[in-house]
Design a protein around this motif. Structure first.
Motif, PDB file in Angstrom:
ATOM      1  N   MET A 163       0.915  -1.170  -0.014  1.00 23.49           N
ATOM      2  CA  MET A 163      -0.001   0.085  -0.072  1.00 23.49           C
ATOM      3  C   MET A 163       0.745   1.322  -0.026  1.00 23.49           C
ATOM      4  O   MET A 163       0.416   2.267  -0.925  1.00 23.49           O
ATOM      5  N   ALA A 164       2.180   1.219   0.617  1.00 23.08           N
ATOM      6  CA  ALA A 164       2.831   2.354   0.759  1.00 23.08           C
ATOM      7  C   ALA A 164       3.436   2.583  -0.524  1.00 23.08           C
ATOM      8  O   ALA A 164       3.403   3.553  -1.311  1.00 23.08           O
ATOM      9  N   ILE A 165       3.913   1.454  -1.541  1.00 23.36           N
ATOM     10  CA  ILE A 165       4.277   1.589  -2.692  1.00 23.36           C
ATOM     11  C   ILE A 165       3.252   2.128  -3.790  1.00 23.36           C
ATOM     12  O   ILE A 165       3.359   3.245  -4.445  1.00 23.36           O
ATOM     13  N   ALA A 166       1.914   1.622  -3.714  1.00 25.21           N
ATOM     14  CA  ALA A 166       0.780   2.125  -4.329  1.00 25.21           C
ATOM     15  C   ALA A 166       0.648   3.587  -4.167  1.00 25.21           C
ATOM     16  O   ALA A 166       0.285   4.460  -5.177  1.00 25.21           O
ATOM     17  N   TRP A 228     -15.057 -14.696  -1.284  1.00 27.40           N
ATOM     18  CA  TRP A 228     -14.415 -13.547  -1.837  1.00 27.40           C
ATOM     19  C   TRP A 228     -12.986 -13.766  -2.225  1.00 27.40           C
ATOM     20  O   TRP A 228     -12.213 -14.236  -1.479  1.00 27.40           O
ATOM     21  N   THR A 229     -12.472 -13.342  -3.213  1.00 28.88           N
ATOM     22  CA  THR A 229     -11.017 -12.827  -3.735  1.00 28.88           C
ATOM     23  C   THR A 229     -10.483 -11.591  -3.162  1.00 28.88           C
ATOM     24  O   THR A 229     -11.411 -10.757  -3.049  1.00 28.88           O
ATOM     25  N   TYR A 230      -9.381 -11.508  -3.171  1.00 31.96           N
ATOM     26  CA  TYR A 230      -8.902 -10.079  -2.698  1.00 31.96           C
ATOM     27  C   TYR A 230      -9.194  -8.861  -3.640  1.00 31.96           C
ATOM     28  O   TYR A 230      -9.472  -8.053  -3.070  1.00 31.96           O
ATOM     29  N   SER A 231      -9.320  -9.289  -4.985  1.00 31.28           N
ATOM     30  CA  SER A 231      -9.656  -8.135  -5.661  1.00 31.28           C
ATOM     31  C   SER A 231     -11.135  -7.868  -5.579  1.00 31.28           C
ATOM     32  O   SER A 231     -11.663  -6.484  -5.750  1.00 31.28           O
ATOM     33  N   GLU A 232     -11.881  -8.764  -5.036  1.00 32.02           N
ATOM     34  CA  GLU A 232     -13.391  -8.242  -4.963  1.00 32.02           C
ATOM     35  C   GLU A 232     -13.335  -7.490  -3.564  1.00 32.02           C
ATOM     36  O   GLU A 232     -14.326  -6.621  -3.450  1.00 32.02           O
ATOM     37  N   ILE A 293      -6.302   4.364  -9.469  1.00 31.51           N
ATOM     38  CA  ILE A 293      -4.622   3.841  -9.501  1.00 31.51           C
ATOM     39  C   ILE A 293      -4.125   3.090  -8.239  1.00 31.51           C
ATOM     40  O   ILE A 293      -3.671   1.764  -8.249  1.00 31.51           O
ATOM     41  N   ALA A 294      -4.336   3.475  -7.033  1.00 27.72           N
ATOM     42  CA  ALA A 294      -3.651   3.314  -5.974  1.00 27.72           C
ATOM     43  C   ALA A 294      -4.294   1.881  -5.552  1.00 27.72           C
ATOM     44  O   ALA A 294      -3.412   0.772  -5.450  1.00 27.72           O
ATOM     45  N   THR A 295      -5.710   1.726  -5.385  1.00 27.77           N
ATOM     46  CA  THR A 295      -6.115   0.350  -5.084  1.00 27.77           C
ATOM     47  C   THR A 295      -5.927  -0.617  -5.877  1.00 27.77           C
ATOM     48  O   THR A 295      -5.540  -1.773  -5.540  1.00 27.77           O
ATOM     49  N   PRO A 296      -6.159  -0.450  -7.349  1.00 25.47           N
ATOM     50  CA  PRO A 296      -5.821  -1.566  -8.161  1.00 25.47           C
ATOM     51  C   PRO A 296      -4.440  -1.954  -8.284  1.00 25.47           C
ATOM     52  O   PRO A 296      -3.909  -3.136  -8.196  1.00 25.47           O
ATOM     53  N   LEU A 297      -3.473  -0.965  -7.919  1.00 25.78           N
ATOM     54  CA  LEU A 297      -1.992  -1.428  -7.721  1.00 25.78           C
ATOM     55  C   LEU A 297      -1.786  -2.416  -6.852  1.00 25.78           C
ATOM     56  O   LEU A 297      -0.956  -3.322  -6.637  1.00 25.78           O
ATOM     57  N   VAL A 298      -2.391  -2.114  -5.562  1.00 29.45           N
ATOM     58  CA  VAL A 298      -2.324  -2.759  -4.233  1.00 29.45           C
ATOM     59  C   VAL A 298      -2.901  -4.235  -4.685  1.00 29.45           C
ATOM     60  O   VAL A 298      -2.302  -5.224  -4.225  1.00 29.45           O
ATOM     61  N   VAL A 299      -3.848  -4.430  -5.416  1.00 27.88           N
ATOM     62  CA  VAL A 299      -4.566  -5.752  -5.986  1.00 27.88           C
ATOM     63  C   VAL A 299      -3.465  -6.265  -6.676  1.00 27.88           C
ATOM     64  O   VAL A 299      -2.994  -7.576  -6.659  1.00 27.88           O
ATOM     65  N   ASP A 300      -2.827  -5.844  -7.649  1.00 26.49           N
ATOM     66  CA  ASP A 300      -1.891  -6.293  -8.573  1.00 26.49           C
ATOM     67  C   ASP A 300      -0.597  -7.025  -7.777  1.00 26.49           C
ATOM     68  O   ASP A 300      -0.154  -8.081  -8.171  1.00 26.49           O
ATOM     69  N   LEU A 301      -0.098  -6.211  -6.684  1.00 24.87           N
ATOM     70  CA  LEU A 301       0.839  -6.683  -5.910  1.00 24.87           C
ATOM     71  C   LEU A 301       0.551  -7.731  -4.969  1.00 24.87           C
ATOM     72  O   LEU A 301       1.248  -8.501  -4.790  1.00 24.87           O
ATOM     73  N   LYS A 302      -0.740  -7.144  -4.440  1.00 24.08           N
ATOM     74  CA  LYS A 302      -1.084  -8.625  -3.535  1.00 24.08           C
ATOM     75  C   LYS A 302      -1.485  -9.966  -3.876  1.00 24.08           C
ATOM     76  O   LYS A 302      -1.229 -10.959  -3.358  1.00 24.08           O
ATOM     77  N   GLU A 303      -2.196  -9.805  -5.268  1.00 30.02           N
ATOM     78  CA  GLU A 303      -2.319 -11.104  -5.830  1.00 30.02           C
ATOM     79  C   GLU A 303      -1.227 -12.019  -6.283  1.00 30.02           C
ATOM     80  O   GLU A 303      -1.481 -12.993  -6.830  1.00 30.02           O
ATOM     81  N   ARG A 304      -0.051 -11.652  -5.994  1.00 29.60           N
ATOM     82  CA  ARG A 304       0.960 -12.040  -6.514  1.00 29.60           C
ATOM     83  C   ARG A 304       1.475 -12.940  -5.565  1.00 29.60           C
ATOM     84  O   ARG A 304       2.386 -13.943  -5.739  1.00 29.60           O
TER      85      ARG A 304
END
Length: 351
Positions: A163-166, A228-232, A293-304
């Motif tokens: 979240m800090a990076i996003a 629920w998935t993390y993205s949801e 931008i911010a939250t979708p970026l967190v999703v991309d990082l988290k779902e890895r």
């Protein structure tokens, strides 16, 4: 209840929702396009740096019948440099000329007094050295760097490093767009502009932290369920705070728009333009980046993460099994058949 308030309540309860996260690559593309445009404008046109950064002289005249265009011609002939002329409420003029030193300022003042047909003693001359502007710029960069570091540290401790990076990327995104707009419209960059740029960072971060807070609560123990998935969960966090973000942004933009379009446009108050344009663009960009931008970026990082990949696989497998039995698959939007589960994006209490 108003329509907007009713929509906000339905979004909060999960009865309706828009898939912001699912369409994140569209938003990424839009942001990349805007950012590239801003960078190109900055590289081609550059910034119109104010006299505080370039050095020069500012002449304030008493009331005169000479028009702004004619006064600009007189000032450029007298100094040999480009001039910016603004009409004041007193009927006088503010003439700004860059590249004029102390020795040349006296001659320019005499020529202006003769051309404008005013008393030379009534013209006030202020000289600004470029070293002063350089000091202001260096302090601004230092302040910006310290702010960014503190933001990253705080978010990494309060939430997590992703979240800090996003949030950091979103802040850089907002600053880049704002500076690019300045290059496109050619507004002068003054210390007021720097103040505006530093101010928008707080506004930009506010909505982002609100969404992150809901995401943190909603994703607690997320791997212990299969609904629920993390993205949801992230998408519900955005929808749950969407109307709040819109209301906050509109309320903040209205007075800034008044400063920009009325104070700066109709009244010709130059300093208001310097501050209000950076605030207006920065607030709008900040509201956009916190949602798209911010939250979708967190999703991309988290779902890895392996745990989130495994969770997504279990959720999809459960839904596929339900669909095979002819049952309605639970996609995690507005379902209430498991009251013990905490709905994603918020805790069981209303803020």
């Amino acid at each position: 209840m108003s329509k907007l308030g009713d929509l906000g309540a339905r979004l909060y309860r999960g009865e309706v929702g828009y898939d912001f996260v699912g369409k994140r690559f569209l938003w990424y593309g839009v942001s990349i396009l805007i950012t590239i445009t801003a960078i190109v404008a900055l590289a081609v046109q550059g910034l119109n740096m104010g006299i505080e950064f370039k050095g020069g002289a500012v002449f304030t005249t008493p009331k005169t019948a000479v028009s702004e265009p004619r006064a600009r011609e007189f000032a450029e002939e007298a100094s040999g440099h480009d001039a910016i002329v603004q009409e004041l409420g007193t009927g006088g003029l503010r003439i700004q000329i860059s590249g004029v030193d102390t020795d040349a300022a006296t001659d320019v003042k005499k020529k202006l007094a003769a051309d404008l047909k005013v008393d030379e003693a009534g013209i006030n001359a202020d000289l600004v050295g470029p070293s002063w502007g350089e000091q202001i710029a260096n302090k601004a960069w230092t302040g910006l760097g310290i702010f960014m570091v503190l933001v990253v540290i705080y978010l990494a401790i309060a939430f997590e490093w992703r979240m800090a990076i996003a949030a950091l990327i979103a802040l850089i995104h907002d600053l880049t767009i704002t500076v690019g707009i300045y290059a496109l419209v050619g507004f002068e960059v003054t210390p007021g502009t720097v103040i505006g740029l530093l101010t928008i960072l707080g506004y930009s971060l506010y909505d982002t932290v609100v969404v992150f807070d809901g995401l943190k609560e909603g994703s607690k123990d997320i791997t212990k369920q299969t609904r629920w998935t993390y993205s949801e969960v992230a998408n519900r966090s955005i929808n749950g705070t969407l109307v709040r973000s819109i209301n906050t942004t509109i309320v903040a933009l209205l007075p800034v728009a008044a400063l920009l379009f009325i104070g700066g446009g109709f009244l010709g108050a130059g300093m208001l333009n310097d501050i209000s344009l950076s605030l207006f663009v920065g607030l709008a960009a900040g509201a956009y980046s916190s949602i798209f931008i911010a939250t979708p970026l967190v999703v991309d990082l988290k779902e890895r993460e392996p745990a989130m990949k495994a969770l997504k696989k279990r959720v999809l497998a459960k839904r596929a099994a339900a669909a095979a039995k002819g049952e309605s698959p639970d996609e995690g939007y507005g379902t209430r058949d498991e009251p013990e589960a905490v709905a994603p994006g918020r805790s069981g209490r209303r803020r």
